[in-house]
Design a protein around this motif. Structure first.
Motif, PDB file in Angstrom:
ATOM      1  N   LEU A   9      -0.228  -3.733 -14.217  1.00 12.88           N
ATOM      2  CA  LEU A   9      -0.597  -4.702 -13.198  1.00 12.88           C
ATOM      3  C   LEU A   9       0.161  -4.408 -11.917  1.00 12.88           C
ATOM      4  CD1 LEU A   9       1.877  -6.945 -12.833  1.00 12.88           C
ATOM      5  CD2 LEU A   9       1.001  -7.762 -15.014  1.00 12.88           C
ATOM      6  N   SER A  10      -0.263  -5.060 -10.845  1.00 16.11           N
ATOM      7  CA  SER A  10       0.343  -4.856  -9.534  1.00 16.11           C
ATOM      8  C   SER A  10       0.895  -6.184  -9.026  1.00 16.11           C
ATOM      9  CB  SER A  10      -0.705  -4.310  -8.548  1.00 16.11           C
ATOM     10  OG  SER A  10      -0.177  -4.215  -7.245  1.00 16.11           O
ATOM     11  N   GLN A  11       2.122  -6.138  -8.494  1.00 11.74           N
ATOM     12  CA  GLN A  11       2.788  -7.350  -8.017  1.00 11.74           C
ATOM     13  C   GLN A  11       3.538  -7.029  -6.730  1.00 11.74           C
ATOM     14  OE1 GLN A  11       6.334  -9.188 -10.091  1.00 11.74           O
ATOM     15  NE2 GLN A  11       4.739 -10.571 -10.842  1.00 11.74           N
ATOM     16  N   ASN A  12       3.444  -7.923  -5.764  1.00 16.51           N
ATOM     17  CA  ASN A  12       4.031  -7.687  -4.455  1.00 16.51           C
ATOM     18  C   ASN A  12       4.702  -8.968  -3.975  1.00 16.51           C
ATOM     19  OD1 ASN A  12       4.650  -7.066  -1.813  1.00 16.51           O
ATOM     20  ND2 ASN A  12       2.565  -6.673  -1.162  1.00 16.51           N
ATOM     21  N   LEU A  13       6.002  -8.915  -3.723  1.00 19.85           N
ATOM     22  CA  LEU A  13       6.738 -10.101  -3.292  1.00 19.85           C
ATOM     23  C   LEU A  13       6.243 -10.644  -1.959  1.00 19.85           C
ATOM     24  CD1 LEU A  13      10.390  -9.083  -4.237  1.00 19.85           C
ATOM     25  CD2 LEU A  13       8.888 -10.674  -5.440  1.00 19.85           C
ATOM     26  N   GLU A  14       5.565  -9.820  -1.156  1.00 12.78           N
ATOM     27  CA  GLU A  14       5.080 -10.264   0.150  1.00 12.78           C
ATOM     28  C   GLU A  14       3.623 -10.720   0.101  1.00 12.78           C
ATOM     29  OE1 GLU A  14       6.205  -6.617   2.264  1.00 12.78           O
ATOM     30  OE2 GLU A  14       7.633  -7.846   3.396  1.00 12.78           O
ATOM     31  N   ASN A  15       3.040 -10.766  -1.092  1.00 14.38           N
ATOM     32  CA  ASN A  15       1.653 -11.184  -1.218  1.00 14.38           C
ATOM     33  C   ASN A  15       1.479 -12.628  -0.740  1.00 14.38           C
ATOM     34  OD1 ASN A  15      -0.412 -12.656  -3.291  1.00 14.38           O
ATOM     35  ND2 ASN A  15      -1.139 -10.637  -2.669  1.00 14.38           N
ATOM     36  N   PRO A  16       0.423 -12.940   0.048  1.00 13.00           N
ATOM     37  CA  PRO A  16       0.236 -14.308   0.556  1.00 13.00           C
ATOM     38  C   PRO A  16       0.145 -15.362  -0.536  1.00 13.00           C
ATOM     39  CG  PRO A  16      -1.162 -12.762   1.745  1.00 13.00           C
ATOM     40  CD  PRO A  16      -0.540 -11.994   0.615  1.00 13.00           C
ATOM     41  N   PHE A  17      -0.472 -15.018  -1.679  1.00  5.31           N
ATOM     42  CA  PHE A  17      -0.580 -15.966  -2.784  1.00  5.31           C
ATOM     43  C   PHE A  17       0.807 -16.320  -3.320  1.00  5.31           C
ATOM     44  CE2 PHE A  17      -0.749 -16.374  -7.476  1.00  5.31           C
ATOM     45  CZ  PHE A  17      -1.473 -17.549  -7.571  1.00  5.31           C
ATOM     46  N   LEU A  18       1.647 -15.316  -3.496  1.00  3.20           N
ATOM     47  CA  LEU A  18       3.000 -15.542  -3.991  1.00  3.20           C
ATOM     48  C   LEU A  18       3.809 -16.329  -2.968  1.00  3.20           C
ATOM     49  CD1 LEU A  18       4.945 -15.081  -6.286  1.00  3.20           C
ATOM     50  CD2 LEU A  18       5.505 -12.853  -5.331  1.00  3.20           C
ATOM     51  N   GLN A  36      14.337  -4.049  -1.045  1.00 12.94           N
ATOM     52  CA  GLN A  36      14.830  -3.215  -2.138  1.00 12.94           C
ATOM     53  C   GLN A  36      13.817  -3.047  -3.269  1.00 12.94           C
ATOM     54  OE1 GLN A  36      18.415  -5.326  -3.152  1.00 12.94           O
ATOM     55  NE2 GLN A  36      19.657  -4.207  -1.661  1.00 12.94           N
ATOM     56  N   ASN A  37      12.746  -3.823  -3.225  1.00  6.51           N
ATOM     57  CA  ASN A  37      11.713  -3.743  -4.257  1.00  6.51           C
ATOM     58  C   ASN A  37      10.380  -3.426  -3.616  1.00  6.51           C
ATOM     59  OD1 ASN A  37      12.928  -4.905  -7.016  1.00  6.51           O
ATOM     60  ND2 ASN A  37      13.839  -5.986  -5.300  1.00  6.51           N
ATOM     61  N   PRO A  38      10.101  -2.145  -3.323  1.00  8.86           N
ATOM     62  CA  PRO A  38       8.821  -1.789  -2.722  1.00  8.86           C
ATOM     63  C   PRO A  38       7.674  -2.192  -3.639  1.00  8.86           C
ATOM     64  CG  PRO A  38       9.941   0.156  -3.585  1.00  8.86           C
ATOM     65  CD  PRO A  38      10.911  -0.977  -3.644  1.00  8.86           C
ATOM     66  N   THR A  39       6.508  -2.391  -3.046  1.00  7.87           N
ATOM     67  CA  THR A  39       5.352  -2.890  -3.770  1.00  7.87           C
ATOM     68  C   THR A  39       5.095  -2.098  -5.047  1.00  7.87           C
ATOM     69  OG1 THR A  39       4.349  -3.540  -1.682  1.00  7.87           O
ATOM     70  CG2 THR A  39       2.905  -3.420  -3.594  1.00  7.87           C
ATOM     71  N   PRO A  40       5.256  -2.710  -6.222  1.00 10.00           N
ATOM     72  CA  PRO A  40       4.966  -1.992  -7.461  1.00 10.00           C
ATOM     73  C   PRO A  40       3.461  -2.029  -7.750  1.00 10.00           C
ATOM     74  CG  PRO A  40       6.505  -3.849  -7.781  1.00 10.00           C
ATOM     75  CD  PRO A  40       5.800  -4.042  -6.495  1.00 10.00           C
ATOM     76  N   LEU A  41       2.817  -0.891  -7.668  1.00  8.01           N
ATOM     77  CA  LEU A  41       1.380  -0.822  -7.905  1.00  8.01           C
ATOM     78  C   LEU A  41       1.050  -0.710  -9.384  1.00  8.01           C
ATOM     79  CD1 LEU A  41       0.272   1.675  -5.105  1.00  8.01           C
ATOM     80  CD2 LEU A  41      -0.131  -0.796  -5.162  1.00  8.01           C
ATOM     81  N   ASP A  42       2.027  -0.330 -10.200  1.00  5.60           N
ATOM     82  CA  ASP A  42       1.710   0.116 -11.547  1.00  5.60           C
ATOM     83  C   ASP A  42       2.794  -0.301 -12.534  1.00  5.60           C
ATOM     84  OD1 ASP A  42       0.012   1.373 -13.270  1.00  5.60           O
ATOM     85  OD2 ASP A  42       0.740   3.387 -12.876  1.00  5.60           O
ATOM     86  N   ILE A  43       2.997  -1.633 -12.694  1.00 10.50           N
ATOM     87  CA  ILE A  43       4.013  -2.134 -13.606  1.00 10.50           C
ATOM     88  C   ILE A  43       3.471  -2.044 -15.032  1.00 10.50           C
ATOM     89  CG2 ILE A  43       5.481  -4.081 -14.223  1.00 10.50           C
ATOM     90  CD1 ILE A  43       5.092  -5.112 -11.354  1.00 10.50           C
ATOM     91  N   SER A 210      -6.879   7.908 -11.906  1.00  6.49           N
ATOM     92  CA  SER A 210      -6.156   7.636 -13.148  1.00  6.49           C
ATOM     93  C   SER A 210      -4.644   7.664 -12.976  1.00  6.49           C
ATOM     94  CB  SER A 210      -6.567   8.652 -14.223  1.00  6.49           C
ATOM     95  OG  SER A 210      -6.260   9.979 -13.809  1.00  6.49           O
ATOM     96  N   LYS A 211      -4.140   8.436 -12.010  1.00  9.73           N
ATOM     97  CA  LYS A 211      -2.696   8.537 -11.809  1.00  9.73           C
ATOM     98  C   LYS A 211      -2.209   7.790 -10.568  1.00  9.73           C
ATOM     99  CE  LYS A 211      -2.260  13.000 -14.163  1.00  9.73           C
ATOM    100  NZ  LYS A 211      -1.810  14.413 -14.040  1.00  9.73           N
ATOM    101  N   SER A 212      -3.087   7.591  -9.608  1.00  9.47           N
ATOM    102  CA  SER A 212      -2.707   6.927  -8.351  1.00  9.47           C
ATOM    103  C   SER A 212      -3.647   5.746  -8.123  1.00  9.47           C
ATOM    104  CB  SER A 212      -2.783   7.904  -7.178  1.00  9.47           C
ATOM    105  OG  SER A 212      -1.936   9.016  -7.397  1.00  9.47           O
ATOM    106  N   PRO A 213      -3.263   4.536  -8.580  1.00  9.68           N
ATOM    107  CA  PRO A 213      -4.180   3.407  -8.529  1.00  9.68           C
ATOM    108  C   PRO A 213      -4.518   2.930  -7.127  1.00  9.68           C
ATOM    109  CG  PRO A 213      -2.009   2.702  -9.243  1.00  9.68           C
ATOM    110  CD  PRO A 213      -1.983   4.195  -9.232  1.00  9.68           C
ATOM    111  N   ASP A 214      -3.800   3.435  -6.110  1.00  7.92           N
ATOM    112  CA  ASP A 214      -4.139   3.071  -4.745  1.00  7.92           C
ATOM    113  C   ASP A 214      -5.281   3.918  -4.186  1.00  7.92           C
ATOM    114  OD1 ASP A 214      -2.308   5.197  -4.981  1.00  7.92           O
ATOM    115  OD2 ASP A 214      -1.720   5.018  -2.875  1.00  7.92           O
TER     116      ASP A 214
END
Length: 248
Positions: A9-18, A36-43, A210-214
């Motif tokens: 899953l993908s999670q971003n601390l700067e996401n408007p919903f969050l 210090q926590n860049p956007t994790p695209l692939d947790i 498959s390797k780069s979800p962006d």
């Protein structure tokens, strides 16, 4: 090993919903933590993510391991490989994990999640983001509390089977968030409607690399919500194949 699975899953601390959730409950986050926590695209399972829970009568955000049952090693806590506990099936909520369901519910916010069925797909709400319904555990350490979590999964949805045919994640609606986070609200039967397998909002399905979800790898399509008059238009049929899933 579970690492051969490809769900994430993908999670971003700067996401408007969050940010909206944080504002709603008076939560604040150190801007340095965002840097210090860049956007994790692939947790991936047992990876670190942020959960929202109720603690000491306050709503708080905590970093957690995405695997409910943890074991202590020389390097700290990590997944207990005896249990595939990054998911909790619906049937366990009223049996082995009933106490957790009554008192230790959390939300796992996310922009999207990924599934494999011959190809990799990004699944996201057409409008907004996702509030996964989950459970959490606490593990005391010398430095404080180590948190872990699990995402609740439901039986599969017929119109989602072309993406994944084993189960469907619990995604909460906005009006369910406040009671879900109320640790004093222990009536688990209240959630019987929420725990019905249902596509509750339109989902945008996008093929990705498959390797780069962006990296987009094909045309997107929409699976509309179950209350839509257009629900028979479920998008193109994907040939069945081996599933490697986040929600199995």
């Amino acid at each position: 090993m579970f690492f051969s699975m490809c769900g994430s899953l993908s999670q971003n601390l700067e996401n408007p919903f969050l940010q909206q959730l944080m504002k709603m409950y008076g939560m604040r986050i150190d801007p340095l933590r965002v840097q210090q926590n860049p956007t994790p695209l692939d947790i991936r399972p047992n990876g670190r993510l942020n959960i929202i829970l109720s603690e000491n009568d306050q709503i708080a955000m905590k970093p957690a391991n995405w695997w409910l049952f943890q074991t202590l090693t020389e390097d700290g806590y990590t997944y207990d490989k005896r249990y595939r506990s990054f998911n909790t099936r619906k049937d366990k909520l009223y049996s082995s994990r009933q106490q957790d369901f009554a008192t230790q519910r959390c939300i796992i916010p996310a922009q999207c999640f990924y599934e494999w069925n011959q190809h990799r797909y990004r699944i996201a709400p057409v409008n907004g983001s996702i509030a996964f319904g989950g459970l959490y555990h606490r593990y005391p350490t010398a430095e404080g509390i180590h948190y872990s979590c699990s995402i609740i999964t439901l039986p599969p949805h017929d119109r989602f089977r072309s993406i994944h045919d084993k189960s469907f994640p619990l995604m909460l609606t906005q009006d369910e968030i406040t009671p879900w986070l109320d640790a004093s609200f222990n009536d688990t039967h209240y959630w019987s409607t929420a725990l019905e397998t249902k596509i509750r909002f339109d989902l945008l399905i996008t093929p990705v690399d498959s390797k780069s979800p962006d990296i987009v790898a094909g045309d997107s399509f929409t699976i509309v919500n179950d209350d839509s008059p257009e629900q028979d238009n479920a998008g193109p049929i994907i040939a069945p194949g081996q599933n490697y899933s986040l929600f199995d």
